[in-house]
Design a protein around this motif. Structure first.
Motif: not given
Ligand SMILES: NC(=O)c1ccc[n+]([C@@H]2O[C@H](COP(=O)([O-])OP(=O)(O)OC[C@H]3O[C@@H](n4cnc5c(N)ncnc54)[C@H](O)[C@@H]3O)[C@@H](O)[C@H]2O)c1
Length: 352
Positions: A211-218, A227-231, A242-247, A342-350
């Motif tokens: 999933t992605t976050r768009h703090w700067s856009v918002d 996107e300036d964030g993602a999980v 594994f779990s990767v978080e970008i902020a 995955s993001v385009r498909e709503g965060g589904v497992m691919v």
């Protein structure tokens, strides 16, 4: 002889640097610190002021068109530090000109583009590498040794966190490529560092979701679209997760935290803390400092870039493969593409 079929060279390697923006001083320092092994012989930036300033400082020709730099007979290898969308065309041009290449990450913006470049380099018999500095971060090198000697064992969980502030860059009209598609986006720009490390250290990834976050856009940062964030979370072939978080909207210096939890031991690395790396044997062990890792919150990234430059030069000169192969860098782009799917498909497992 490395896999590209190149047999090595004698004499200092003639280095041509294309792209003289923010990241370029660290790379230039790296090559300038290798007298006798490498010599910066030409530089290029489309911005005449930057080309003139660096070429005057170094006393070498400065070009504004990369094709002129690639035609320079003294250039044996091109160090490409350009906006992401230019990686594919300029790497392709350098390879076609018979130059060895190292390009800043990501190798290109799609796996298909990466494959084209890998095939072209192989056909031309030149070395193609990526300046993926994560491969040369001191603490990650020590973690790789722990993994290789069985002191971590089968991996149960890897957590990675990249934090920093891209807000001013995303708002700067002079850095327009960063706030558009394929620019300074959390997944393509930052998560690819982690994806490369996953490839280097662990089993293949079989599936992921993102999933992605768009703090700067918002928050009205003008023109920003990326996107300036993602999980991104997923599973390795061996069953670990594994779990990767970008902020990239946090007011902290650029930091990277890696936590690796295995069946035989665990290690936590955080470039902004002292000590940087702590090793835990088991649930009753409150940890010991991992030896051989310096605390350098200001300089760890630059130092890793310098090591990367040295590895590339030594690989080309000796005919061995560079530590960062284009195949591994292409794998990082493959995971990025899967994450965007995955993001385009709503965060589904691919599947990967
Ligand atoms: N490994 C890291 O930690 C790290 C850190 C920063 C940037 N990077 C990577 O480095 C690359 C460059 O990033 P940056 O922050 O230096 O970007 P930047 O925008 O600061 O610099 C890019 C430079 O390329 C020049 N340029 C643009 N088009 C050109 C062309 N056609 N020919 C010649 N020059 C051209 C621009 O004038 C600019 O000087 C990107 O791939 C980025 O992902 C990596």
């Amino acid at each position: 002889m490395n896999p590209e079929g190149h047999a090595g060279t004698s004499g200092p390697l003639g280095v041509g640097v294309i792209g003289l923006g923010r990241v370029s001083p660290a790379h230039l320092e790296g090559y300038l610190a290798l007298p006798g092994e490498a010599q910066v012989v030409a530089v290029c930036d489309i911005d005449r002021r930057k080309a003139d300033a660096v070429s005057t400082g170094l006393g070498v020709p400065g070009f504004t068109d990369h094709t002129d730099l690639l035609a320079h007979p003294g250039v044996d290898c091109a160090v490409i530090l350009l906006p992401h969308l230019l990686h594919h065309p300029v790497v392709a041009a350098a390879v076609a000109a018979g130059k060895h290449v190292t390009v800043e990450k990501p190798l290109a913006v799609s796996e298909a583009q990466c494959r084209e470049l890998i095939d072209a380099a192989r056909a031309r018999g030149v070395v193609l590498s990526v300046s993926e500095n994560s491969r040369f971060v001191e603490s990650y090198l020590r973690v790789k040794e722990l993994l290789d000697t069985g002191r971590i064992g089968g991996v149960r969980l890897v957590r990675a966190f990249i934090s920093g502030s891209a807000v001013s860059e995303l708002a700067d009209p002079d850095e327009s490529w960063k706030h558009q598609d394929f620019g300074f986006a959390a997944i393509l720009d930052a998560a690819t560092h982690v994806f490369y490390v996953l490839r280097w250290m662990f089993e293949p990834v079989v599936s992921l979701q993102a999933t992605t976050r768009h703090w700067s856009v918002d928050h009205g940062v003008p023109k920003s679209t990326v996107e300036d964030g993602a999980v991104v979370t997923g599973r390795f072939a061996g069953g670990g997760h594994f779990s990767v978080e970008i902020a990239l909207n946090l007011e902290v210096p650029w930091g990277e935290r890696f936590e690796i939890y295995g069946e035989a031991g665990s290690v936590v690395c955080d470039q902004l803390t002292d000590p940087v790396a702590t090793f835990y044997r088991d649930a009753s062990d409150f940890g010991s400092v991992l030896p051989g890792v310096s605390t350098d919150p200001r300089g760890w990234r630059t130092a890793s870039m310098h090591r990367g430059a040295a590895d590339f030069v030594r690989a080309v000169r000796s005919g061995r493969s560079p530590a960062v192969t284009a195949e591994d860098a292409a794998y990082a782009v493959r995971l990025a593409e899967a994450a965007y799917r995955s993001v385009r498909e709503g965060g589904v497992m691919v599947s990967v």
